[in-house]
Motif scaffolding. Sequence first.
Motif, PDB file in Angstrom:
ATOM      1  N   LEU A  54      -0.945  -7.476 -19.426  1.00 35.26           N
ATOM      2  CA  LEU A  54      -2.185  -6.803 -19.039  1.00 35.26           C
ATOM      3  C   LEU A  54      -3.423  -7.372 -19.705  1.00 35.26           C
ATOM      4  O   LEU A  54      -4.511  -7.334 -19.123  1.00 35.26           O
ATOM      5  CB  LEU A  54      -2.069  -5.302 -19.352  1.00 35.26           C
ATOM      6  CG  LEU A  54      -0.945  -4.546 -18.632  1.00 35.26           C
ATOM      7  CD1 LEU A  54      -0.972  -3.079 -19.033  1.00 35.26           C
ATOM      8  CD2 LEU A  54      -1.068  -4.681 -17.125  1.00 35.26           C
ATOM      9  N   ASP A  55      -3.280  -7.865 -20.933  1.00 37.55           N
ATOM     10  CA  ASP A  55      -4.446  -8.356 -21.672  1.00 37.55           C
ATOM     11  C   ASP A  55      -4.736  -9.809 -21.307  1.00 37.55           C
ATOM     12  O   ASP A  55      -4.302 -10.749 -21.976  1.00 37.55           O
ATOM     13  CB  ASP A  55      -4.216  -8.231 -23.183  1.00 37.55           C
ATOM     14  CG  ASP A  55      -4.145  -6.785 -23.634  1.00 37.55           C
ATOM     15  OD1 ASP A  55      -4.691  -5.927 -22.925  1.00 37.55           O
ATOM     16  OD2 ASP A  55      -3.545  -6.516 -24.684  1.00 37.55           O
ATOM     17  N   GLN A  56      -5.456  -9.984 -20.221  1.00 37.36           N
ATOM     18  CA  GLN A  56      -5.784 -11.319 -19.720  1.00 37.36           C
ATOM     19  C   GLN A  56      -7.297 -11.447 -19.590  1.00 37.36           C
ATOM     20  O   GLN A  56      -7.981 -10.450 -19.361  1.00 37.36           O
ATOM     21  CB  GLN A  56      -5.122 -11.541 -18.343  1.00 37.36           C
ATOM     22  CG  GLN A  56      -3.617 -11.462 -18.348  1.00 37.36           C
ATOM     23  CD  GLN A  56      -2.973 -12.645 -19.048  1.00 37.36           C
ATOM     24  OE1 GLN A  56      -3.626 -13.649 -19.333  1.00 37.36           O
ATOM     25  NE2 GLN A  56      -1.696 -12.530 -19.329  1.00 37.36           N
ATOM     26  N   PRO A  57      -7.858 -12.645 -19.735  1.00 40.05           N
ATOM     27  CA  PRO A  57      -7.149 -13.889 -20.045  1.00 40.05           C
ATOM     28  C   PRO A  57      -6.894 -14.017 -21.540  1.00 40.05           C
ATOM     29  O   PRO A  57      -7.318 -13.158 -22.330  1.00 40.05           O
ATOM     30  CB  PRO A  57      -8.155 -14.951 -19.588  1.00 40.05           C
ATOM     31  CG  PRO A  57      -9.490 -14.312 -19.853  1.00 40.05           C
ATOM     32  CD  PRO A  57      -9.299 -12.851 -19.537  1.00 40.05           C
ATOM     33  N   VAL A  58      -6.211 -15.092 -21.947  1.00 36.79           N
ATOM     34  CA  VAL A  58      -6.017 -15.384 -23.360  1.00 36.79           C
ATOM     35  C   VAL A  58      -7.375 -15.766 -23.957  1.00 36.79           C
ATOM     36  O   VAL A  58      -8.070 -16.640 -23.444  1.00 36.79           O
ATOM     37  CB  VAL A  58      -5.018 -16.538 -23.556  1.00 36.79           C
ATOM     38  CG1 VAL A  58      -4.892 -16.894 -25.029  1.00 36.79           C
ATOM     39  CG2 VAL A  58      -3.656 -16.163 -22.973  1.00 36.79           C
ATOM     40  N   LEU A  59      -7.757 -15.081 -25.032  1.00 35.19           N
ATOM     41  CA  LEU A  59      -9.055 -15.327 -25.651  1.00 35.19           C
ATOM     42  C   LEU A  59      -8.949 -16.390 -26.740  1.00 35.19           C
ATOM     43  O   LEU A  59      -7.881 -16.596 -27.328  1.00 35.19           O
ATOM     44  CB  LEU A  59      -9.602 -14.036 -26.249  1.00 35.19           C
ATOM     45  CG  LEU A  59      -9.784 -12.851 -25.290  1.00 35.19           C
ATOM     46  CD1 LEU A  59     -10.294 -11.633 -26.044  1.00 35.19           C
ATOM     47  CD2 LEU A  59     -10.723 -13.231 -24.151  1.00 35.19           C
ATOM     48  N   GLY A  60     -10.076 -17.024 -27.024  1.00 32.16           N
ATOM     49  CA  GLY A  60     -10.086 -18.030 -28.075  1.00 32.16           C
ATOM     50  C   GLY A  60      -9.790 -17.453 -29.445  1.00 32.16           C
ATOM     51  O   GLY A  60      -9.357 -18.168 -30.352  1.00 32.16           O
ATOM     52  N   SER A  61     -10.016 -16.143 -29.610  1.00 33.43           N
ATOM     53  CA  SER A  61      -9.744 -15.486 -30.892  1.00 33.43           C
ATOM     54  C   SER A  61      -8.288 -15.070 -31.042  1.00 33.43           C
ATOM     55  O   SER A  61      -7.857 -14.652 -32.126  1.00 33.43           O
ATOM     56  CB  SER A  61     -10.639 -14.255 -31.048  1.00 33.43           C
ATOM     57  OG  SER A  61     -10.423 -13.346 -29.981  1.00 33.43           O
ATOM     58  N   ASP A  62      -7.500 -15.153 -29.962  1.00 32.05           N
ATOM     59  CA  ASP A  62      -6.085 -14.784 -30.024  1.00 32.05           C
ATOM     60  C   ASP A  62      -5.277 -15.862 -30.745  1.00 32.05           C
ATOM     61  O   ASP A  62      -5.548 -17.060 -30.598  1.00 32.05           O
ATOM     62  CB  ASP A  62      -5.512 -14.585 -28.620  1.00 32.05           C
ATOM     63  CG  ASP A  62      -6.098 -13.367 -27.923  1.00 32.05           C
ATOM     64  OD1 ASP A  62      -6.685 -12.512 -28.610  1.00 32.05           O
ATOM     65  OD2 ASP A  62      -5.971 -13.281 -26.683  1.00 32.05           O
ATOM     66  N   ILE A  63      -4.270 -15.437 -31.504  1.00 28.03           N
ATOM     67  CA  ILE A  63      -3.454 -16.344 -32.295  1.00 28.03           C
ATOM     68  C   ILE A  63      -2.072 -16.479 -31.661  1.00 28.03           C
ATOM     69  O   ILE A  63      -1.333 -15.500 -31.581  1.00 28.03           O
ATOM     70  CB  ILE A  63      -3.281 -15.834 -33.736  1.00 28.03           C
ATOM     71  CG1 ILE A  63      -4.627 -15.466 -34.357  1.00 28.03           C
ATOM     72  CG2 ILE A  63      -2.533 -16.868 -34.571  1.00 28.03           C
ATOM     73  CD1 ILE A  63      -5.563 -16.620 -34.533  1.00 28.03           C
ATOM     74  N   PRO A  64      -1.676 -17.666 -31.192  1.00 26.47           N
ATOM     75  CA  PRO A  64      -0.317 -17.854 -30.683  1.00 26.47           C
ATOM     76  C   PRO A  64       0.700 -17.643 -31.808  1.00 26.47           C
ATOM     77  O   PRO A  64       0.533 -18.163 -32.917  1.00 26.47           O
ATOM     78  CB  PRO A  64      -0.307 -19.308 -30.199  1.00 26.47           C
ATOM     79  CG  PRO A  64      -1.745 -19.658 -29.988  1.00 26.47           C
ATOM     80  CD  PRO A  64      -2.492 -18.896 -31.046  1.00 26.47           C
ATOM     81  N   TYR A 206       0.244 -20.873 -19.929  1.00 23.25           N
ATOM     82  CA  TYR A 206      -0.221 -19.522 -20.271  1.00 23.25           C
ATOM     83  C   TYR A 206      -1.303 -19.579 -21.345  1.00 23.25           C
ATOM     84  O   TYR A 206      -2.321 -18.886 -21.268  1.00 23.25           O
ATOM     85  CB  TYR A 206       0.963 -18.683 -20.752  1.00 23.25           C
ATOM     86  CG  TYR A 206       0.604 -17.293 -21.214  1.00 23.25           C
ATOM     87  CD1 TYR A 206       0.534 -16.237 -20.314  1.00 23.25           C
ATOM     88  CD2 TYR A 206       0.342 -17.041 -22.561  1.00 23.25           C
ATOM     89  CE1 TYR A 206       0.201 -14.957 -20.744  1.00 23.25           C
ATOM     90  CE2 TYR A 206       0.009 -15.763 -22.994  1.00 23.25           C
ATOM     91  CZ  TYR A 206      -0.056 -14.722 -22.084  1.00 23.25           C
ATOM     92  OH  TYR A 206      -0.391 -13.458 -22.515  1.00 23.25           O
ATOM     93  N   PHE A 207      -1.093 -20.433 -22.356  1.00 25.94           N
ATOM     94  CA  PHE A 207      -2.046 -20.534 -23.457  1.00 25.94           C
ATOM     95  C   PHE A 207      -3.166 -21.536 -23.184  1.00 25.94           C
ATOM     96  O   PHE A 207      -4.093 -21.661 -23.986  1.00 25.94           O
ATOM     97  CB  PHE A 207      -1.326 -20.919 -24.751  1.00 25.94           C
ATOM     98  CG  PHE A 207      -0.570 -19.785 -25.388  1.00 25.94           C
ATOM     99  CD1 PHE A 207      -1.234 -18.806 -26.103  1.00 25.94           C
ATOM    100  CD2 PHE A 207       0.812 -19.697 -25.271  1.00 25.94           C
ATOM    101  CE1 PHE A 207      -0.551 -17.754 -26.702  1.00 25.94           C
ATOM    102  CE2 PHE A 207       1.515 -18.653 -25.857  1.00 25.94           C
ATOM    103  CZ  PHE A 207       0.834 -17.674 -26.573  1.00 25.94           C
ATOM    104  N   GLY A 208      -3.075 -22.247 -22.062  1.00 27.44           N
ATOM    105  CA  GLY A 208      -4.105 -23.226 -21.745  1.00 27.44           C
ATOM    106  C   GLY A 208      -3.997 -24.500 -22.549  1.00 27.44           C
ATOM    107  O   GLY A 208      -4.992 -25.199 -22.755  1.00 27.44           O
ATOM    108  N   TRP A 209      -2.781 -24.839 -23.005  1.00 26.48           N
ATOM    109  CA  TRP A 209      -2.576 -26.049 -23.786  1.00 26.48           C
ATOM    110  C   TRP A 209      -2.404 -27.248 -22.859  1.00 26.48           C
ATOM    111  O   TRP A 209      -1.735 -27.160 -21.830  1.00 26.48           O
ATOM    112  CB  TRP A 209      -1.330 -25.929 -24.663  1.00 26.48           C
ATOM    113  CG  TRP A 209      -1.405 -24.856 -25.691  1.00 26.48           C
ATOM    114  CD1 TRP A 209      -2.519 -24.317 -26.234  1.00 26.48           C
ATOM    115  CD2 TRP A 209      -0.296 -24.172 -26.299  1.00 26.48           C
ATOM    116  NE1 TRP A 209      -2.197 -23.348 -27.154  1.00 26.48           N
ATOM    117  CE2 TRP A 209      -0.848 -23.240 -27.213  1.00 26.48           C
ATOM    118  CE3 TRP A 209       1.079 -24.258 -26.165  1.00 26.48           C
ATOM    119  CZ2 TRP A 209      -0.037 -22.411 -27.988  1.00 26.48           C
ATOM    120  CZ3 TRP A 209       1.880 -23.437 -26.928  1.00 26.48           C
ATOM    121  CH2 TRP A 209       1.328 -22.519 -27.832  1.00 26.48           C
ATOM    122  N   GLU A 210      -2.960 -28.355 -23.256  1.00 24.93           N
ATOM    123  CA  GLU A 210      -2.778 -29.599 -22.529  1.00 24.93           C
ATOM    124  C   GLU A 210      -1.868 -30.527 -23.317  1.00 24.93           C
ATOM    125  O   GLU A 210      -1.876 -30.514 -24.553  1.00 24.93           O
ATOM    126  CB  GLU A 210      -4.128 -30.285 -22.286  1.00 24.93           C
ATOM    127  CG  GLU A 210      -5.072 -29.490 -21.395  1.00 24.93           C
ATOM    128  CD  GLU A 210      -6.373 -30.235 -21.143  1.00 24.93           C
ATOM    129  OE1 GLU A 210      -6.508 -31.372 -21.668  1.00 24.93           O
ATOM    130  OE2 GLU A 210      -7.235 -29.692 -20.440  1.00 24.93           O
TER     131      GLU A 210
END
Length: 223
Positions: A54-64, A206-210
């Motif tokens: 539910l908590d979308q999108p992944v924010l830059g402040s979120d920690i994987p 999901y995390f936007g990693w390249e």
Amino acid sequence: LLVTSSLMVVSIFDTETIARYLRYNSKGNGEHYKSSHQNVENWIVDLNLRNVVLDQPVLGSDIPFFWHAHSSDEVIVKKVLRNCFGRKVIELNDIDDIESAKETDLVSQDRKNFVITSPFIRATAEIFTKEHHGRMFGFFRHPIDYEMSDTLPQNPDNWLTRFLSDTPEAKLTYKDLGIAKHVIRETCVVGIITNMQESLERIGAYFGWELTSSEYIDDALVD
């Protein structure tokens, strides 16, 4: 169904890791979670773990946060995080590491490209804050992998459900199993070990990693 079944089998932590977890929680360190069993959503919020659906999108402040329940899978995933996605892996492998991370306020420091990894969900979740939530991912195996193994330890006490439901000592119930399933459903991006490449690609997206290396994930998975 696969995830549900996976909660009913033993993982392959060493016995000292399990013992340290049980000692940590039996001393009351996680006591404020127990009162929230009536409302699982409350303590998920208290732990500062994002609802991964539910908590979308992944924010830059979120920690994987890579929670590794299976020590053999841990090595593979960390290799891909470093070599293919260019992530800096910060390992919190015991309670002392986690306490140090809390004391130094790790999550408020320069977080660019890093992933926190740990076998401890609840203790590690305590380092996250309202400003820097954790986003958890992990991998699961099919129970038959363990049933047919001659080398993995067998444990009828189902300690993995104890980990997830925060029930270190009391007799487990179906309610505890339901809580454990809810934790995974709400707070964990699930990877399947038998579909490792596809799962890693999905988690990366999901995390936007390249990909930062010409070495593809399937090559990195080869020992």
